[in-house]
Design a protein around this motif. Structure first.
Motif, short mmCIF file in Angstrom:
data_model
loop_
_atom_site.label_atom_id
_atom_site.label_comp_id
_atom_site.label_asym_id
_atom_site.label_seq_id
_atom_site.Cartn_x
_atom_site.Cartn_y
_atom_site.Cartn_z
N ARG A 126 20.81 40.34 -0.79
CA ARG A 126 19.51 40.79 -0.45
C ARG A 126 19.60 41.57 0.80
N SER A 127 18.88 42.15 1.11
CA SER A 127 18.55 42.98 2.49
C SER A 127 17.22 43.12 3.01
N SER A 128 16.85 42.82 4.19
CA SER A 128 15.50 42.85 4.74
C SER A 128 15.13 44.22 4.87
N GLU A 129 16.18 45.10 4.80
CA GLU A 129 15.89 46.56 5.13
C GLU A 129 15.33 47.39 3.97
N SER A 153 12.96 47.37 0.24
CA SER A 153 11.92 46.72 -0.34
C SER A 153 12.27 45.53 -1.26
N ASP A 154 11.21 44.46 -1.06
CA ASP A 154 11.27 43.42 -1.89
C ASP A 154 10.57 43.43 -3.05
N TYR A 188 19.94 43.40 -4.64
CA TYR A 188 20.54 44.92 -4.48
C TYR A 188 22.09 44.79 -4.86
#
Length: 141
Positions: free
Chosen positions: A9-12, A14-15, A21
């Motif tokens: 996952r990437s905090s950059e 959208s969740d 992702y």
């Protein structure tokens, strides 16, 4: 059997998406490429005619069977592609909810596509998957 798939996952990003992702598998994992799982019964008839949710459920059931034949399970899936014969976003969401629920916490990277037609009469849903399995070193492949 050691877990092979790592979800990323990437905090950059959208969740809002209900999936990771990206995903990785170690170099020693055996990749399993599944044909699209279709909503067909054992006699080759399309089930759930006109029902996106029923067809998605049968496609997932058939995907699980194919995974098991390859020595894998849903926790080994590294990505999916869900094909839905429709022009309506609501139909895609209906199919997606069934597929997504089948994976539980193992929210693999997925692509959801609306397509014009699928291969079998009355077919509305198809689910493709790729899995990664680390075989027990004590078992010959």
């Amino acid at each position: 059997m050691a877990k092979s798939v790592t979800l990323i996952r990437s905090s950059e990003l959208s969740d809002v998406a209900e999936y990771a992702y990206a995903a990785t598998a170690p170099a020693d994992a055996r990749l399993v490429f599944l044909a699209g799982a279709c909503p067909l019964d054992a006699d080759g008839r399309t089930v759930g005619v006109g029902d996106y949710a029923a067809q998605a459920a049968k496609a997932v059931e058939n995907m699980r069977t194919a995974l098991a034949a390859a020595g894998a399970g849903v926790e080994d899936v590294i990505s999916t592609r869900v094909l839905v014969a429709t022009t309506r976003q609501a139909d895609l969401v209906t199919a997606w909810r069934v597929v997504r629920a089948a994976f539980g916490d193992h929210d693999v990277p997925s692509t959801l596509l609306g397509v014009t037609v699928l291969g079998y009469d009355d077919q509305l849903v198809e689910v493709e998957a790729v899995a990664a399995v680390r075989d027990d070193p004590g078992i010959a492949g």
